[in-house]
Design a protein around this motif. Structure first.
Motif, PDB file in Angstrom:
ATOM      1  N   GLY A   1       0.750  -1.201  -0.164  1.00  0.00           N
ATOM      2  CA  GLY A   1       0.264  -0.128   0.185  1.00  0.00           C
ATOM      3  C   GLY A   1       0.204   1.363  -0.152  1.00  0.00           C
ATOM      4  N   ASP A   2       1.835   1.028  -0.138  1.00  0.00           N
ATOM      5  CA  ASP A   2       2.845   1.854   0.185  1.00  0.00           C
ATOM      6  C   ASP A   2       3.966   2.488  -1.342  1.00  0.00           C
ATOM      7  N   GLY A   3       3.883   1.518  -1.971  1.00  0.00           N
ATOM      8  CA  GLY A   3       4.393   1.078  -3.387  1.00  0.00           C
ATOM      9  C   GLY A   3       5.423   0.272  -3.501  1.00  0.00           C
ATOM     10  N   THR A   4       5.527  -0.390  -1.846  1.00  0.00           N
ATOM     11  CA  THR A   4       6.733  -1.675  -2.072  1.00  0.00           C
ATOM     12  C   THR A   4       6.223  -3.033  -1.757  1.00  0.00           C
ATOM     13  N   PHE A   5       6.383  -3.520  -2.209  1.00  0.00           N
ATOM     14  CA  PHE A   5       6.192  -5.349  -2.485  1.00  0.00           C
ATOM     15  C   PHE A   5       6.881  -6.191  -1.153  1.00  0.00           C
ATOM     16  N   ALA A   6       6.096  -7.329  -1.328  1.00  0.00           N
ATOM     17  CA  ALA A   6       6.413  -8.332  -0.617  1.00  0.00           C
ATOM     18  C   ALA A   6       5.687  -9.589  -1.112  1.00  0.00           C
ATOM     19  N   GLN A   7       7.223 -10.293  -1.512  1.00  0.00           N
ATOM     20  CA  GLN A   7       6.523 -12.168  -2.754  1.00  0.00           C
ATOM     21  C   GLN A   7       5.675 -12.115  -1.588  1.00  0.00           C
ATOM     22  N   ALA A   8       4.863 -13.644  -2.629  1.00  0.00           N
ATOM     23  CA  ALA A   8       3.746 -14.178  -1.719  1.00  0.00           C
ATOM     24  C   ALA A   8       4.333 -15.262  -1.670  1.00  0.00           C
ATOM     25  N   THR A   9       3.717 -16.007  -0.546  1.00  0.00           N
ATOM     26  CA  THR A   9       3.554 -17.750   0.048  1.00  0.00           C
ATOM     27  C   THR A   9       3.876 -18.357  -1.032  1.00  0.00           C
ATOM     28  N   GLY A  10       4.929 -19.168  -1.665  1.00  0.00           N
ATOM     29  CA  GLY A  10       4.532 -20.178  -3.041  1.00  0.00           C
ATOM     30  C   GLY A  10       4.638 -19.885  -4.160  1.00  0.00           C
ATOM     31  N   SER A  11       5.232 -18.233  -4.047  1.00  0.00           N
ATOM     32  CA  SER A  11       6.057 -17.821  -5.115  1.00  0.00           C
ATOM     33  C   SER A  11       7.855 -17.117  -5.319  1.00  0.00           C
ATOM     34  N   PRO A  12       8.597 -17.941  -6.382  1.00  0.00           N
ATOM     35  CA  PRO A  12       7.348 -17.699  -7.830  1.00  0.00           C
ATOM     36  C   PRO A  12       7.162 -19.378  -8.042  1.00  0.00           C
ATOM     37  N   ILE A  13       6.523 -19.663  -8.877  1.00  0.00           N
ATOM     38  CA  ILE A  13       6.072 -20.642  -9.574  1.00  0.00           C
ATOM     39  C   ILE A  13       6.753 -21.210 -10.957  1.00  0.00           C
ATOM     40  N   ASN A  14       7.761 -22.207 -10.525  1.00  0.00           N
ATOM     41  CA  ASN A  14       8.161 -22.563 -11.808  1.00  0.00           C
ATOM     42  C   ASN A  14       7.185 -23.381 -13.510  1.00  0.00           C
ATOM     43  N   LEU A  15       7.440 -22.723 -14.272  1.00  0.00           N
ATOM     44  CA  LEU A  15       7.073 -23.558 -15.592  1.00  0.00           C
ATOM     45  C   LEU A  15       7.683 -25.120 -15.963  1.00  0.00           C
ATOM     46  N   ASN A  16       6.935 -25.925 -14.767  1.00  0.00           N
ATOM     47  CA  ASN A  16       7.538 -26.898 -15.212  1.00  0.00           C
ATOM     48  C   ASN A  16       7.762 -27.152 -16.890  1.00  0.00           C
ATOM     49  N   GLN A  17       9.210 -28.002 -16.923  1.00  0.00           N
ATOM     50  CA  GLN A  17       8.809 -28.471 -18.001  1.00  0.00           C
ATOM     51  C   GLN A  17       8.108 -29.723 -18.682  1.00  0.00           C
ATOM     52  N   LEU A  18       7.731 -29.794 -19.808  1.00  0.00           N
ATOM     53  CA  LEU A  18       6.369 -30.697 -19.815  1.00  0.00           C
ATOM     54  C   LEU A  18       7.513 -31.854 -21.070  1.00  0.00           C
ATOM     55  N   PRO A  19       7.712 -32.914 -21.366  1.00  0.00           N
ATOM     56  CA  PRO A  19       8.490 -33.669 -21.479  1.00  0.00           C
ATOM     57  C   PRO A  19       7.777 -33.731 -23.521  1.00  0.00           C
TER      58      PRO A  19
END
Length: 669
Positions: free
Chosen positions: A350-368
């Motif tokens: 709310g003041d222009g600063t940020f905190a990374q959410a729990t569980g982030s980042p989420i990897n874009l898993n490589q699919l076979p």
């Protein structure tokens, strides 16, 4: 992609074969034992000989008749090596002959099978929601018994696979296409994997449409401390009984028609400076909340005055896309970010600063089945993809023909999906979400960014899964750079405007208007595409106040923004003073009232000169650059989003900077 995975050969129980050679009065006999009499190509079987009544204990000699070879022969054992490659099952005979009496022998017939494989080019039949489904995956070769499983991806909700037979059975509970990798392992320990999919067609009753809100709100801003007023909201898909919500609170709303609502905003709602979020909610069944539009509450100003937020820039390697939205429902704008091979939620304080959410980042898993390409993110869109009331994310993969839909949990975290969205034809840097067929579920539209390819529309079913619409992919000329949603011919059905370039012709470009038919299919508007050199980013809003949606389109090879005024029938006319010169290589733009003037403006991200140009709208389709513009940002701004990150009542912006791997956040006070 197909591949073998071999594991250690193991058999139980041991199969013993015993034969007595010669007549019953002969004292010496030869018996043979082996753990199995069949195996796969390239595998081995160990055979053991036993002699009865052979006082010399001299053992046997070994011979082979048929394909394969024998190794490691001893007086009482030998290893049979099945041939390395067989197209069909073959047999071989191994014979053991007594050294003491060569008239005494015994033989064992062995079978060498082709390695197991799932039948190539196999298409599993479609299913239907609520209707029992049964289909056995076709398999060839291998040594029974077999063990079946799903190794990557998932079966449609309600279906399961029989581990012993490979039969997929059950009753699908939701529509969509599920992609998965089926795995079969045979008794020889050889595993085969192959990519399959099952499409489930939904027969569930259609819900009310998800409404869509266009910009601007009328008015689109207000000064704090003013009196109450009537807010006009335009868009598509509005129903009688719909409400305009301000920060999640329903206002007294009047239904005008399916494209317009009015609502009473009390003075208490604008008593102090801040920025409200406006949505429209249609009644159930289906229905639900629209996209959101910001309503700034601040005194008008003549110049913009941006300052970089504390903690900015934020490191984010290969940042390609970002969107501002309230992902954790605390009333403060957050940032959904696609970067590197990940997506993440940056929760605003709310003041222009940020905190990374729990569980982030989420990897874009490589699919076979991706062929080894790194899953770099391309485009990003935010929406309630499973009708949970929580905002989720959908992101395309830049080097792979797919998108992934992450389902929001309402706290800034996301559930990894059980399926994926196919985007055939190439990679994609453009993705939008809206209810294109009016059934109460968000759909996706994505464009391929390789030349002469397609635009793909996938219909959602409210469970995070999607089916490609009939007639999709839709052919468009050139490479799709950007897509925007709006009702451009005022028929109450959502349309698409697509910015494309021909990669084989320098300086080419066009804007293609695809008019929605209301069922998820589209028809290209009459007449040729709108010629616009180097068309890159595109946005839609009513810039001249005539109630018809207009377009703003950047030309990144010409360093301009063109304003195309809508005629209300899907055709457009260039505005006076268009095109407008901005910075070098304008690759992205966003719409907002940055002055609080009640006139929409534009923020344009210029990739090469590392700036953002602010264009203040004059309300008639023309624009001017106010004092304070341009704004220096990180290197290579590639995507831009607008929000009031510090609650001042004045819109700021954030850019994803591709070159220096960062996110820049700028505020107004």
């Amino acid at each position: 992609m197909r591949r073998f995975v071999s594991s250690t050969l193991y058999f139980s129980p041991v199969l013993a074969l015993t034969f007595t050679a010669g007549c019953s009065s002969t004292p010496i006999s030869v018996s043979l034992s082996a753990p199995t009499t069949q195996t796969d190509q390239g595998k081995t079987i160990v055979i053991t000989a036993k002699l009865t009544n052979d006082g010399s204990n001299s053992g046997v000699t070994w011979s082979l008749n048929g394909p394969g070879s024998l190794t490691g022969a001893s007086n009482f054992g030998v290893t049979y090596n099945a041939p390395l490659s067989v197209a069909a099952a073959v047999t071989a005979t191994v014979t053991a002959t007594s050294l003491q009496d060569n008239s005494k022998s015994n033989s064992l017939m062995l079978t060498a099978n082709p390695a197991p494989r799932i039948s190539p080019l196999q298409t599993l039949p479609n299913g239907t929601t609520g209707v029992a489904y049964s289909q056995t995956i076709s398999e060839m070769g291998g040594t029974p018994p077999f063990t079946w499983s799903v190794s990557i991806g998932s079966l449609p909700n309600g279906l399961s696979i029989n581990a012993g037979t490979g039969a997929i059975t059950g009753t699908p509970s939701g529509g969509g296409t599920w992609y998965f990798e089926a795995q079969v392992t045979d008794a020889a320990g050889v595993t085969w994997l192959d990519s399959l999919s099952i499409q489930v067609n939904s027969n569930l009753a259609r819900g009310n449409p998800i409404p869509f809100v266009s910009q601007p709100l009328i008015p689109d801003a207000a000064a704090p401390g003013g009196p109450g007023f009537t807010l006009t909201v335009n868009g598509a898909g509005f129903l009688s009984g719909a409400t305009v919500n301000l920060n999640g609170t329903a206002l007294s709303t009047t239904f005008v028609n399916s494209r317009q609502l009015t609502a009473l905003v009390p003075a208490s709602a604008i008593a102090t400076a801040g920025t409200a979020t406006v949505t429209v909610v249609n009644p159930s069944p289906g229905g639900g909340s629209s996209n959101f539009v910001y309503f700034p509450v601040a005194a008008p100003q003549a110049a913009v005055n941006f300052t970089q937020a504390q903690g900015s820039p934020i490191a984010a390697y290969f940042a390609t896309a970002l969107v501002a939205a309230d992902l954790n429902k605390d009333g403060k704008p957050d940032i959904a970010l696609a970067y590197s091979a990940d997506v993440a939620a940056l929760l605003g304080n709310g003041d222009g600063t940020f905190a990374q959410a729990t569980g982030s980042p989420i990897n874009l898993n490589q699919l076979p089945w991706q062929g080894g390409a790194t899953p770099l993110p391309g485009a990003l869109t935010v929406g309630d993809l499973n009708n949970s009331g929580n905002l989720g994310l959908a992101v395309t993969e830049l080097q792979n023909s797919l998108a992934i839909a992450f389902l929001g949990n309402g706290n800034g975290s996301f559930t990894t999906p059980s399926t994926y969205v196919a985007i055939p034809g190439g990679s994609s840097t453009s993705l939008v979400s809206a209810d294109f067929n009016g059934d109460g579920n968000l759909d996706l539209a994505a464009g391929n960014d390789v030349n002469g390819t397609v635009l793909v529309v996938s219909l959602g079913y409210g469970d995070g899964a999607f089916n490609m619409v009939s007639g999709s992919p839709f052919g468009v000329s050139g490479s799709v750079n950007s897509i925007v949603v709006g009702d451009f011919n005022a028929d109450g059905k959502l349309d698409l405007a697509v910015a494309t370039v021909d990669l084989t012709v320098a300086g080419s470009g066009s804007v293609i208007i695809l008019l929605g038919n209301g069922d998820g299919t589209f028809t290209q508007a009459a007449g040729p595409p709108i010629s616009l050199p180097s068309a890159s980013a595109i946005a839609a809003a009513d810039f001249n106040g005539d109630g018809k949606l207009d377009l703003a389109v950047t030309s990144n090879g010409r360093n301009t923004v063109s304003i195309l005024l809508g005629n209300g029938d899907g055709t457009f006319t260039p505005a006076t003073g268009s095109p407008i010169t901005v910075g070098n290589t304008p690759d992205a733009l966003a719409v907002g009232d940055f002055l609080g003037s009640r006139k929409l403006g534009l923020a344009v991200a210029n990739f090469t000169d590392n700036t953002v140009t602010i264009l203040a709208g004059n309300g008639d389709g023309t624009f001017s650059q106010p004092t304070g513009s341009p704004v220096a940002v990180g290197k290579g701004p590639y995507s831009i989003t607008v929000a009031d990150f510090n609650g001042s009542g004045r819109l700021g912006f954030a850019t994803a900077n591709l070159t220096d791997g960062s996110v820049s956040v700028f505020l107004q006070h």
